[in-house]
Design a protein around this motif. Structure first.
Motif, PDB file in Angstrom:
ATOM      1  N   ALA A  34       6.059  10.953  -1.788  1.00  0.00           N
ATOM      2  CA  ALA A  34       5.929  11.504  -3.143  1.00  0.00           C
ATOM      3  C   ALA A  34       5.913  13.027  -3.152  1.00  0.00           C
ATOM      4  O   ALA A  34       5.806  13.644  -4.212  1.00  0.00           O
ATOM      5  N   GLY A  35       6.030  13.643  -1.963  1.00  0.00           N
ATOM      6  CA  GLY A  35       6.124  15.096  -1.880  1.00  0.00           C
ATOM      7  C   GLY A  35       4.815  15.808  -1.620  1.00  0.00           C
ATOM      8  O   GLY A  35       4.755  17.042  -1.699  1.00  0.00           O
ATOM      9  N   HIS A  36       3.777  15.060  -1.273  1.00  0.00           N
ATOM     10  CA  HIS A  36       2.467  15.654  -1.013  1.00  0.00           C
ATOM     11  C   HIS A  36       2.204  15.730   0.491  1.00  0.00           C
ATOM     12  O   HIS A  36       2.777  14.968   1.274  1.00  0.00           O
ATOM     13  N   PRO A  37       1.311  16.626   0.914  1.00  0.00           N
ATOM     14  CA  PRO A  37       0.954  16.695   2.329  1.00  0.00           C
ATOM     15  C   PRO A  37      -0.019  15.578   2.699  1.00  0.00           C
ATOM     16  O   PRO A  37      -0.521  14.853   1.818  1.00  0.00           O
ATOM     17  N   TRP A  38      -0.271  15.458   3.985  1.00  0.00           N
ATOM     18  CA  TRP A  38      -1.275  14.525   4.504  1.00  0.00           C
ATOM     19  C   TRP A  38      -2.565  14.670   3.707  1.00  0.00           C
ATOM     20  O   TRP A  38      -3.036  15.774   3.464  1.00  0.00           O
ATOM     21  N   ASN A  39      -3.138  13.527   3.269  1.00  0.00           N
ATOM     22  CA  ASN A  39      -4.330  13.563   2.428  1.00  0.00           C
ATOM     23  C   ASN A  39      -5.526  13.028   3.201  1.00  0.00           C
ATOM     24  O   ASN A  39      -5.545  11.861   3.600  1.00  0.00           O
ATOM     25  N   GLU A  40      -6.528  13.873   3.396  1.00  0.00           N
ATOM     26  CA  GLU A  40      -7.688  13.484   4.188  1.00  0.00           C
ATOM     27  C   GLU A  40      -8.533  12.418   3.494  1.00  0.00           C
ATOM     28  O   GLU A  40      -9.150  11.579   4.160  1.00  0.00           O
ATOM     29  N   LEU A  55       0.829  -1.208   0.000  1.00  0.00           N
ATOM     30  CA  LEU A  55       0.000   0.000   0.000  1.00  0.00           C
ATOM     31  C   LEU A  55       0.865   1.260   0.000  1.00  0.00           C
ATOM     32  O   LEU A  55       0.481   2.283  -0.580  1.00  0.00           O
ATOM     33  N   THR A  56       2.030   1.188   0.639  1.00  0.00           N
ATOM     34  CA  THR A  56       2.952   2.319   0.594  1.00  0.00           C
ATOM     35  C   THR A  56       3.429   2.562  -0.831  1.00  0.00           C
ATOM     36  O   THR A  56       3.413   3.701  -1.324  1.00  0.00           O
ATOM     37  N   VAL A  57       3.856   1.504  -1.513  1.00  0.00           N
ATOM     38  CA  VAL A  57       4.326   1.642  -2.898  1.00  0.00           C
ATOM     39  C   VAL A  57       3.193   2.140  -3.795  1.00  0.00           C
ATOM     40  O   VAL A  57       3.380   3.035  -4.627  1.00  0.00           O
ATOM     41  N   LEU A  58       2.013   1.557  -3.630  1.00  0.00           N
ATOM     42  CA  LEU A  58       0.868   1.942  -4.450  1.00  0.00           C
ATOM     43  C   LEU A  58       0.570   3.437  -4.331  1.00  0.00           C
ATOM     44  O   LEU A  58       0.377   4.131  -5.342  1.00  0.00           O
ATOM     45  N   HIS A  59       0.549   3.950  -3.110  1.00  0.00           N
ATOM     46  CA  HIS A  59       0.215   5.363  -2.926  1.00  0.00           C
ATOM     47  C   HIS A  59       1.343   6.272  -3.405  1.00  0.00           C
ATOM     48  O   HIS A  59       1.084   7.386  -3.889  1.00  0.00           O
ATOM     49  N   TYR A  60       2.553   5.829  -3.294  1.00  0.00           N
ATOM     50  CA  TYR A  60       3.682   6.597  -3.841  1.00  0.00           C
ATOM     51  C   TYR A  60       3.520   6.752  -5.351  1.00  0.00           C
ATOM     52  O   TYR A  60       3.658   7.855  -5.890  1.00  0.00           O
ATOM     53  N   ARG A  61       3.214   5.652  -6.037  1.00  0.00           N
ATOM     54  CA  ARG A  61       3.013   5.717  -7.486  1.00  0.00           C
ATOM     55  C   ARG A  61       1.747   6.510  -7.832  1.00  0.00           C
ATOM     56  O   ARG A  61       1.716   7.293  -8.774  1.00  0.00           O
ATOM     57  N   MET A  62       0.701   6.300  -7.043  1.00  0.00           N
ATOM     58  CA  MET A  62      -0.566   6.988  -7.297  1.00  0.00           C
ATOM     59  C   MET A  62      -0.400   8.499  -7.240  1.00  0.00           C
ATOM     60  O   MET A  62      -1.032   9.250  -8.002  1.00  0.00           O
ATOM     61  N   PHE A  63       0.466   8.960  -6.349  1.00  0.00           N
ATOM     62  CA  PHE A  63       0.668  10.395  -6.164  1.00  0.00           C
ATOM     63  C   PHE A  63       1.887  10.922  -6.927  1.00  0.00           C
ATOM     64  O   PHE A  63       2.420  11.977  -6.611  1.00  0.00           O
ATOM     65  N   GLY A  64       2.316  10.165  -7.931  1.00  0.00           N
ATOM     66  CA  GLY A  64       3.320  10.680  -8.853  1.00  0.00           C
ATOM     67  C   GLY A  64       4.755  10.362  -8.514  1.00  0.00           C
ATOM     68  O   GLY A  64       5.670  10.836  -9.193  1.00  0.00           O
ATOM     69  N   GLY A  65       5.005   9.575  -7.477  1.00  0.00           N
ATOM     70  CA  GLY A  65       6.368   9.205  -7.138  1.00  0.00           C
ATOM     71  C   GLY A  65       6.953   8.231  -8.147  1.00  0.00           C
ATOM     72  O   GLY A  65       6.267   7.320  -8.610  1.00  0.00           O
ATOM     73  N   ALA A  66       8.224   8.417  -8.480  1.00  0.00           N
ATOM     74  CA  ALA A  66       8.825   7.574  -9.514  1.00  0.00           C
ATOM     75  C   ALA A  66      10.137   6.938  -9.089  1.00  0.00           C
ATOM     76  O   ALA A  66      10.692   6.123  -9.821  1.00  0.00           O
ATOM     77  N   GLY A  67      10.657   7.280  -7.923  1.00  0.00           N
ATOM     78  CA  GLY A  67      11.963   6.769  -7.512  1.00  0.00           C
ATOM     79  C   GLY A  67      11.894   5.406  -6.850  1.00  0.00           C
ATOM     80  O   GLY A  67      10.821   4.869  -6.546  1.00  0.00           O
ATOM     81  N   HIS A  68      13.074   4.831  -6.596  1.00  0.00           N
ATOM     82  CA  HIS A  68      13.163   3.518  -5.958  1.00  0.00           C
ATOM     83  C   HIS A  68      13.259   3.609  -4.435  1.00  0.00           C
ATOM     84  O   HIS A  68      13.238   2.584  -3.757  1.00  0.00           O
TER      85      HIS A  68
END
Length: 309
Positions: A179-185, A46-59
């Motif tokens: 991914a560089g985003h703030p807490w998402n409600e 779920l951590t990886v999924l949300h990183y990708r979902m919010f535009g993260g691309a790194g390893h």
């Protein structure tokens, strides 16, 4: 997505090898990690999924996901040591002092790995603050669970929100923040529903067991057992007598079939399943309204299918 689990596992092993220089600590930790990897790493996924979902691309996400899973493993060990209901687990077959030390060491390691998962100081501070906040909330929930004194359904749900749901929120928000985003409600809201749904599904399963993990034999108060105790017919009052200490475990040793029949007759099993499904459906509804572009919904549901759906 199939590549995520091996990469998370690799990071877990590498971090243990890097930081645990005492051979016995590394050896026991590696053994416990292998057990964890055979079971499930849904939190890290779920951590990886949300990183990708919010535009993260790194390893670096795999290191953060490993930090999440190291904490979950430590939490599982401590939970089993407290409940004494998983005798087959390797951490239950080692001396308690050893497993307790490994669990405490993994807790510290998880924070160190999270600290090293990014070179951006702003993101690093945000991750650690969020991590500590969610884990302290989970600690409060775990204590309430250990006290086992919920007196109504709402109090039990509040405990679940603090314990199980707080950890799922932690896993998801780690990906968001990294991914560089703030807490998402929105993420917080649907992760809360996942946590409640998963716990209620586990409660249905554990209520009907007749072994060390039986919620009934352990006299645990859950949403379902509270419903059961309020719905008993005259012939089922022995269940209440057992909960209140007037009967021993030996006295009810041959009553498994009677207990299952009581659960069916009162609708307790059905009630638990319906409540779990209600929270799962609410999660899907929230996910639909939140959906970002990409294959995220199907991937999300795939990760959760064995746990909830």
């Amino acid at each position: 997505m199939n590549d995520w689990i091996p990469l998370i596992g690799q990071q877990m092993r590498e971090q243990v090898s890097c930081w645990f220089t005492a051979e016995p600590l590394a050896r026991f930790s590696e053994r416990y990690i292998e057990e964890k990897l055979r079971e499930s790493v849904k939190f890290g996924q779920l951590t990886v999924l949300h990183y990708r979902m919010f535009g993260g691309a790194g390893h670096e996400v795999y290191k953060a996901a490993a930090a999440v899973e190291l904490f979950i493993l430590a939490s599982d060990i401590l939970d089993d040591l407290q409940d004494r209901d998983a005798p087959d687990k390797p951490w239950m077959q080692a001396p308690d002092a050893v497993s307790l030390h490994v669990a405490c060491s993994l807790l510290t390691l998880s924070q160190q790995v999270m600290l090293n998962s990014t070179g951006d100081d702003r993101i690093r501070i945000g991750l650690l603050e969020m991590m500590n906040r969610q884990l302290l909330q989970a600690a409060n929930g775990q204590m309430l669970d250990l006290m086992n004194d919920a007196y109504d359904e709402q109090e039990y749900i509040d405990t679940v929100k603090q314990k199980s749901a707080a950890l799922l929120i932690f896993a998801c928000q780690t990906g968001v923040l990294l991914a560089g985003h703030p807490w998402n409600e929105g993420v917080e809201e649907y992760a809360m529903e996942i946590g409640i749904a998963a716990q209620l599904k586990n409660d249905v399963r554990d209520m009907l067991r007749w072994d060390d993990k039986s919620d009934f034999l352990q006299k645990k108060k859950t949403l379902i057992t509270l419903f059961l105790l309020e719905s008993l017919a005259e012939e089922d009052l022995w269940i209440k007598d057992y909960y209140e200490g007037r009967l021993s475990k030996d006295d009810i040793a041959d009553k498994q079939d009677c207990f299952v029949q009581a659960c069916e007759r009162t609708g307790a099993s059905l009630y638990g399943s319906v409540m779990s499904r209600m929270h799962y459906n609410r999660f899907v509804e929230l996910l639909e309204s939140f959906q970002e572009e990409g294959p995220w919904k199907d991937m999300f549901l795939h990760i959760l299918r064995q746990e909830i759906a």
